[in-house]
Design an enzyme around this catalytic site. Sequence first.
Site, PDB file in Angstrom:
ATOM      1  N   HIS A 241      11.421 -10.444 -15.784  1.00  0.00           N
ATOM      2  CA  HIS A 241      11.160  -9.057 -16.197  1.00  0.00           C
ATOM      3  C   HIS A 241      10.896  -8.965 -17.701  1.00  0.00           C
ATOM      4  O   HIS A 241      11.631  -9.558 -18.490  1.00  0.00           O
ATOM      5  CB  HIS A 241      12.414  -8.244 -15.832  1.00  0.00           C
ATOM      6  CG  HIS A 241      12.281  -6.783 -15.998  1.00  0.00           C
ATOM      7  ND1 HIS A 241      12.953  -6.084 -16.970  1.00  0.00           N
ATOM      8  CD2 HIS A 241      11.558  -5.876 -15.304  1.00  0.00           C
ATOM      9  CE1 HIS A 241      12.656  -4.794 -16.864  1.00  0.00           C
ATOM     10  NE2 HIS A 241      11.817  -4.644 -15.860  1.00  0.00           N
TER      11      HIS A 241
ATOM     12  N   SER B 180       6.329  -5.203 -10.440  1.00  0.00           N
ATOM     13  CA  SER B 180       7.789  -5.091 -10.361  1.00  0.00           C
ATOM     14  C   SER B 180       8.184  -5.044  -8.888  1.00  0.00           C
ATOM     15  O   SER B 180       7.321  -5.008  -8.007  1.00  0.00           O
ATOM     16  CB  SER B 180       8.301  -3.886 -11.154  1.00  0.00           C
ATOM     17  OG  SER B 180       8.090  -2.700 -10.452  1.00  0.00           O
TER      18      SER B 180
ATOM     19  N   ASP C   6       2.120   4.453 -22.034  1.00  0.00           N
ATOM     20  CA  ASP C   6       2.873   3.429 -21.293  1.00  0.00           C
ATOM     21  C   ASP C   6       3.626   4.103 -20.160  1.00  0.00           C
ATOM     22  O   ASP C   6       4.563   4.858 -20.407  1.00  0.00           O
ATOM     23  CB  ASP C   6       3.860   2.760 -22.265  1.00  0.00           C
ATOM     24  CG  ASP C   6       4.723   1.713 -21.597  1.00  0.00           C
ATOM     25  OD1 ASP C   6       4.322   1.189 -20.536  1.00  0.00           O
ATOM     26  OD2 ASP C   6       5.797   1.413 -22.141  1.00  0.00           O
ATOM     27  N   MET C   7       3.230   3.853 -18.941  1.00  0.00           N
ATOM     28  CA  MET C   7       3.880   4.563 -17.825  1.00  0.00           C
ATOM     29  C   MET C   7       4.029   3.705 -16.574  1.00  0.00           C
ATOM     30  O   MET C   7       3.215   2.845 -16.278  1.00  0.00           O
ATOM     31  CB  MET C   7       3.043   5.788 -17.446  1.00  0.00           C
ATOM     32  CG  MET C   7       1.656   5.444 -16.949  1.00  0.00           C
ATOM     33  SD  MET C   7       1.054   6.691 -15.788  1.00  0.00           S
ATOM     34  CE  MET C   7      -0.045   5.702 -14.774  1.00  0.00           C
ATOM     35  N   ALA C   8       5.106   3.994 -15.831  1.00  0.00           N
ATOM     36  CA  ALA C   8       5.244   3.463 -14.477  1.00  0.00           C
ATOM     37  C   ALA C   8       4.276   4.252 -13.593  1.00  0.00           C
ATOM     38  O   ALA C   8       3.921   5.389 -13.917  1.00  0.00           O
ATOM     39  CB  ALA C   8       6.674   3.658 -13.992  1.00  0.00           C
TER      40      ALA C   8
ATOM     41  N   LYS D 100      -3.861   8.646  -5.650  1.00  0.00           N
ATOM     42  CA  LYS D 100      -4.378   8.136  -6.936  1.00  0.00           C
ATOM     43  C   LYS D 100      -3.378   7.152  -7.572  1.00  0.00           C
ATOM     44  O   LYS D 100      -3.756   6.082  -8.045  1.00  0.00           O
ATOM     45  CB  LYS D 100      -4.673   9.294  -7.882  1.00  0.00           C
ATOM     46  CG  LYS D 100      -5.712  10.254  -7.318  1.00  0.00           C
ATOM     47  CD  LYS D 100      -5.939  11.418  -8.250  1.00  0.00           C
ATOM     48  CE  LYS D 100      -6.845  12.442  -7.573  1.00  0.00           C
ATOM     49  NZ  LYS D 100      -7.120  13.576  -8.440  1.00  0.00           N
TER      50      LYS D 100
ATOM     51  N   GLY E   6       2.890   8.518 -27.072  1.00  0.00           N
ATOM     52  CA  GLY E   6       3.584   7.663 -28.040  1.00  0.00           C
ATOM     53  C   GLY E   6       4.168   8.450 -29.199  1.00  0.00           C
ATOM     54  O   GLY E   6       5.037   7.956 -29.924  1.00  0.00           O
TER      55      GLY E   6
END
Length: 349
Positions: A116, A140, A174-176, A224, A306
Amino acid sequence: MKVTKEKLHQLMQDKIEAAGLPKDQAGIVSDVLTFADARGIHSHGAVRVEYYSERIAKGGITNNPDFSFRKTAPSCGIFEADNGAGHVAAKLAMDEAITMAKETGLAVVGVRNMSHSGALAYFVEMAAKEDLIGISVCQSDPMVVPFGGSEAYFGTNPIAFAAPSQDERMITFDMATTVQAWGKILHARSRNEAIPDNWAVDAEGNSTTDSTKVNALLPIAGPKGYGLMMMVDVLSGILLGLPFGKHVSSMYHDLSAGRELGQLHIVINPANFTDLDLFKANISQMLDELKEIKPSEGFTEVNYPGERGRQREENYEKNGIEIVDDIYDYLTGDAIHFDRYDHKNKFAE
Ligand code: NAI
């Protein structure tokens, strides 16, 4: 408990070193974790140290990995991580990608067999600091239903992007690819609270507001988000010849085994497409124009990706980083781990 960034870094480095990683590698892991806490991404900071320490101590993160990098074409390369610490492998692979993109205009570097790697923003910002565009995606563990499905197949597969401006600002997105992280479900469960109906599904695949009935997470924006997490898995799993989809290893299944995860960095040199100064000036103009937009009801301003993280970091620099007392006690105590994660609940309750 509030601690300075420097103290938090040292405490985390010491613990990871005590678990068995050499000092230089423990320092890099701690850099990435401190970055996450300083930006307010607490889900990927100090809260993870005990888990990493248990995995290192049990051999599931190789403490002296045989890292290697090979160029497979002028703008392509593979970083073999030997199941070493993901933070270290992803950073060293980004160093290679930056060098390659400066030479050839583009770099596509895959990291194979890593553990990870934490908050991806850290790696893409390395590129933006060098006047390059950074993109990074990684796999992940499977905990998300495909759109219309009732069983988990993909992970929360994050996507990160950073680009430089002509001033001190930078875009860091930055995203899941899930609506919410699993940690938020556990948080609601521990307080016996309901969750919004677009976060997760029960064992039949029906959307649920009951946090105790959650069996899997939902992708962002239905089909999506499902398509985006699939794209991430193709780029960081199948493209690199690694396990994919439901075959990706679980974070908490067997802490003595390597996770065999993949990550892909793409670095683009804007200077090979347009004038670099113009590129950076236009990014600044875009951010200025966004900030000038009248906020809608309930908002005081428009933020760019950010921006809020950097504001938090400035605040933490002045006032210290807030760390949960239990985590502080663990970091300052003698124990390396408490055997809490191995073979536990698939999502470590
Ligand atoms: P999030 O939902 O907190 O933020 C997503 C993005 O939206 C960020 O770029 C943030 O700057 C932006 N944003 C948030 N609020 C905003 C606002 N009001 N205005 C403008 N922009 C705004 O992030 P999420 O999805 O919870 O991910 C957290 C971290 O987890 C990331 O660092 C990600 O890389 C990491 N992660 C890592 C995984 C791994 O296996 N290594 C798996 C999944 C996530």
